[in-house]
Each structure stands twice: as structure tokens, then as C-alpha cells.
Design an enzyme around this catalytic site. Structure first.
Site, PDB file in Angstrom:
ATOM      1  N   LYS A  13       0.862  -1.177   0.000  1.00 10.82           N
ATOM      2  CA  LYS A  13       0.000   0.000   0.000  1.00 10.82           C
ATOM      3  C   LYS A  13       0.895   1.222   0.000  1.00 10.82           C
ATOM      4  CE  LYS A  13      -4.512   0.764   0.527  1.00 10.82           C
ATOM      5  NZ  LYS A  13      -5.467   0.391  -0.528  1.00 10.82           N
ATOM      6  N   HIS A 143     -12.210  -6.315  -2.668  1.00  9.18           N
ATOM      7  CA  HIS A 143     -11.602  -5.278  -1.837  1.00  9.18           C
ATOM      8  C   HIS A 143     -11.863  -5.549  -0.366  1.00  9.18           C
ATOM      9  CE1 HIS A 143     -12.242  -1.167   0.070  1.00  9.18           C
ATOM     10  NE2 HIS A 143     -10.974  -1.138  -0.235  1.00  9.18           N
TER      11      HIS A 143
END
Length: 243
Positions: A13, A143
Site C-alpha cells: 500500500k 476489496h
């Protein structure tokens, strides 16, 4: 993560804390350490300029990323990036509703959609999304939104009954130290979870834990609001297009 849970896909991320080229270095170091058997994903959350996204995407061709997720913001920019580089692009930001799906596919902005029970109208909506993706040759994953055991159970039921899921689903679940369901957090085994058995979603609320963490939330505040606030500008708030 790999040793403890058996994950075969991991995501970096990124976006904002260090220079994008340093984040790219991390991906290359992961590839060097773990070889070609590990799926590596990189997600800077739409924070890159188109030029930076293009430079990174071309560099990543030697890293063999599983996919580049939301490197730039919006369908148009994603489409322009995809035209310039032969690399799978994934999203849960530029295509997050059925209104976005047609333009995202026809503009060739996406190769993989990360479904979400909240964005895509629940388990039934995710199955509708899967049917469209399969028909149009677009990949499908799922997700994660830092869910507790109730939503995790719903995700598992949905994933287990959606044969077209083409990529390992995301999960922040291993970050939890506790849960509000009876028995505590659902366990991992070899990078997977069993679908909970029993009535409904197969999990049961623990009333004492619900009360405990309700008080905790009141004391600490809304987790997500921390991303939508600026202490230097207390009267300012963020407006995200489409949200």
C-alpha cells in the site's frame, strides 16, 4: 505474513509517505527475496500523476507485478496509462458502481475490478458484477475495508459461491487483535479461511464484545474520519468525487 498466514499474494500500500521510486524499490526487493511464486501487487491509491504512473509502470515490467492498482485517479487517466504500458491495472476507486462499469471497460481503463459488498450492492450485486466481468473478459477480485467477522463471513460466503473470482481476495482481517463475534477472529489456514457453517452467515455476535468496542469507538472516534481530516484546518473536510 507469508510465514504466519501462508499468503501467496501480498500488496504494498503506497502513495504519499515516501517517494514512489522508493516504493518501487520495495516491490523489486520483495520479488528478489521471494522469487516468482509470490504475487506482488502495488496500490498507491490514485495518488500518482500520469507521468509518474507511466514511468513506474514501465519500470515495473521487470518486476512482474500481478497488477498495478489505481496508480492514477479516474477512468480517463487510467485509460491513458493502460494505452501506454502492457500491464494489468486493477481498481476499486475509478470503477466502484455499475454506472462506472461500462465506461471503465469500454475505455480499456481496467483489467481487474476489486468487488466490495458495500460498493456493489451486497453479495447478489457482486454476483451480477462477476457475470459482467466474465462476459467481458475482465478479472475479478475483492476489496477489503478493515471488516469485522460479520462482513468477513459475508465476503467468504460470496467468494466461495462466485466461481469467476480470478485473483486472491484482499483482507485486512489479520490486523485485528479481537473481533465482535463469538469465538474471536476467524482463523487462517494456508492463506485461506473456511466458510463459516451454520444459520445465516455462520457467525454469532458476542454482546459483551459489541458493548466493549462500542464504548471504545465512542472514546477513540471514527477510524475512517482520521483519513478525512486535517488538524491544521479544523473547519476543512474532504469531498471525494462520487462518494
Amino acid at each position: 505474513l507469508i510465514d504466519t498466514y501462508g499468503f501467496k499474494s501480498i500488496k504494498l500500500k503506497g502513495g504519499g509517505y515516501i517517494h514512489p521510486q522508493q516504493e518501487a524499490d520495495i516491490c523489486f526487493n520483495l520479488r528478489k527475496k521471494f522469487g516468482r511464486d509470490l504475487n506482488i501487487r502495488y496500490d498507491p491509491n490514485g495518488s500518482l500523476s500520469l507521468g509518474t504512473g507511466m514511468r513506474l509502470a514501465n519500470r515495473f515490467l521487470d518486476c512482474d507485478l500481478e497488477y498495478f492498482e489505481d496508480p492514477v485517479w479516474g477512468i480517463e487517466a487510467m485509460s491513458n496509462l493502460r494505452k501506454s504500458v502492457n500491464m494489468p491495472l486493477a481498481t476499486n476507486m475509478c470503477v466502484k458502481s455499475f454506472d462506472d462499469l461500462g465506461p471503465g471497460i469500454t475505455r480499456h481503463a481496467i483489467d481487474i475490478v476489486l468487488s466490495d459488498l458495500y460498493y456493489w450492492e451486497g453479495p447478489r450485486g457482486v454476483k451480477r458484477l462477476a457475470a459482467v466481468c466474465e462476459a467481458m473478459g475482465v478479472g475479478l477480485s475483492m476489496h477489503s475495508g478493515t471488516e469485522f467477522g460479520i462482513t468477513m463471513a459475508a465476503m467468504l460466503h460470496t467468494a466461495a459461491t462466485t466461481p469467476y473470482l480470478s485473483h486472491d481476495i484482499d483482507a485486512h482481517y489479520h490486523h485485528l487483535t479481537d473481533d465482535i463475534i463469538v469465538g474471536g477472529p476467524l482463523p487462517y489456514k494456508d492463506g485461506c479461511m473456511e466458510v463459516p457453517a451454520g444459520p445465516g452467515l455462520g457467525v454469532e455476535l458476542d454482546p459483551e464484545k459489541v458493548e466493549k468496542y462500542s464504548r471504545y469507538a465512542e472514546e477513540k472516534g471514527d477510524y475512517y474520519k482520521a483519513f478525512l481530516a486535517d488538524d491544521r484546518r479544523p473547519d476543512w473536510f474532504q469531498i471525494v468525487p462520487g462518494w
